[in-house]
Design a protein around this motif. Sequence first.
Motif, short mmCIF file in Angstrom:
data_model
loop_
_atom_site.label_atom_id
_atom_site.label_comp_id
_atom_site.label_asym_id
_atom_site.label_seq_id
_atom_site.Cartn_x
_atom_site.Cartn_y
_atom_site.Cartn_z
N LEU A 119 0.74 -1.41 -0.43
CA LEU A 119 -0.12 -0.29 0.11
C LEU A 119 0.42 1.45 0.10
N ILE A 120 1.64 1.73 0.74
CA ILE A 120 2.35 2.81 1.08
C ILE A 120 3.15 3.20 0.23
N PRO A 121 3.86 2.09 -0.85
CA PRO A 121 4.53 2.53 -2.14
C PRO A 121 3.23 3.02 -3.25
N HIS A 122 2.21 2.12 -3.15
CA HIS A 122 1.61 2.18 -4.26
C HIS A 122 1.13 3.73 -4.97
N LYS A 127 -1.55 9.26 1.17
CA LYS A 127 -1.26 9.77 2.74
C LYS A 127 -1.14 8.24 3.53
N ILE A 128 -0.62 8.27 4.17
CA ILE A 128 -0.76 7.43 5.42
C ILE A 128 -1.03 7.83 6.92
N MET A 143 9.53 4.15 4.73
CA MET A 143 9.01 3.52 4.41
C MET A 143 8.28 5.01 3.33
N ALA A 144 7.19 5.29 4.10
CA ALA A 144 6.31 7.13 3.38
C ALA A 144 6.98 7.92 2.78
N ALA A 145 7.80 8.48 3.53
CA ALA A 145 9.41 9.56 3.08
C ALA A 145 9.71 9.00 1.93
N SER A 146 10.33 7.84 1.27
CA SER A 146 11.09 7.30 0.29
C SER A 146 10.22 7.77 -1.00
#
Length: 384
Positions: A119-122, A127-128, A143-146
Amino acid sequence: MAQAKAEVLAGAEFIEWSAEEARRTYGLVIPARNAEVLQLTLREPVGPVAAFAPWNFPINQCVRKLAAGLAAGCSFVLKGPEDTPGSPAELVRAFVDAGVPGNTINLVYGDPPMISGHLIPHRVIRKISFTGSTQVGRQIGAMAASHMKRMTLELGGHAPVIVAEDADIEAAVKFMVLQKFRNGGQVCTSPTRFLVQQKVFDRFVEKFVKQCAELVVGDGLDPATEMGPLINRKRVDSVSELVDEAVSLGAKLCTGGNRIANKGFFYAPTVLTNVPIAARIMNEEPFGPVALINPFNTLDEALEEANRLEFGLASYAFAGSAATVAKLGKGIAAGMVSINHLGLALPEVPFGGIGDSGVGTEGGAEAVAQFLATKFVTQQTIGG
């Protein structure tokens, strides 16, 4: 049962508050330097949200994300907790029954690393929103920041409680026993490190231990029960290890410190005093029914210990004089400070931490703002 009912009612109140806040997602008109120019800021939903909710408050932790995000106009993929799957499912069903379009809230369960890794890279997710441990929060945040995704992280705590010598001791004990052992201490805002001024230390400990020993622990469906079991055997073992290690290092066990009847996941309400700073339990969130009580001499000493850890979620203080109250309110480094009463986690107030306790907030007017992006529009009149 009483605590479960209170959680459901609080969730309903939070939904109502967030719905009303949807009326107030205002933009701005910014005075322009040119009379023919109009400058506007618009507030728009950030887009689809990946939300990760924990098991300890399976209604409210989902509500805090869904209600504010829906008010802003966002859709969700909600990853529910495997330990308490029924409550989020019924909550989502209630939203759908109330008229929320069926594809607006999507609920999934499964392997957390696999789901977050998808989900996070999708590209669709913008937003997370995560509630959980600091350790996992760091991984989610990285992961979200990347992937340049906005994030709100509500993470662990190790809440200090400062009790000054001029405090109302009876009130402090009453409020803190209630807050400490709510949900078996499995609460991120649970008071843990009690710092009590030397002059009133013995009196506070005596009253606190007495009330702890009188708590009724048992079947959560029994109306007489005041504290139920921990979530699973792993949690019982973790709490036991922390308590045993602290005692081996010289902490005094005043009550509890053991499983109850050696069956189920019940752990007795526990009080440790004079706990060495080196003990793991003074540095790691116990997330269980354990109160640590140490004495202090001056307020500066208490503040130094309260701010020693990188956690900064909830904190509590009790004092009589206005000067002491003001010093504690300004001096404690935390996202939330509650003095002389329990005033946290209301729908209309901010809920969030600093440092290792997270990023952003999930309460008050700021909660909806976390799901809004600001767009600036500047336009000039052309011709007549």
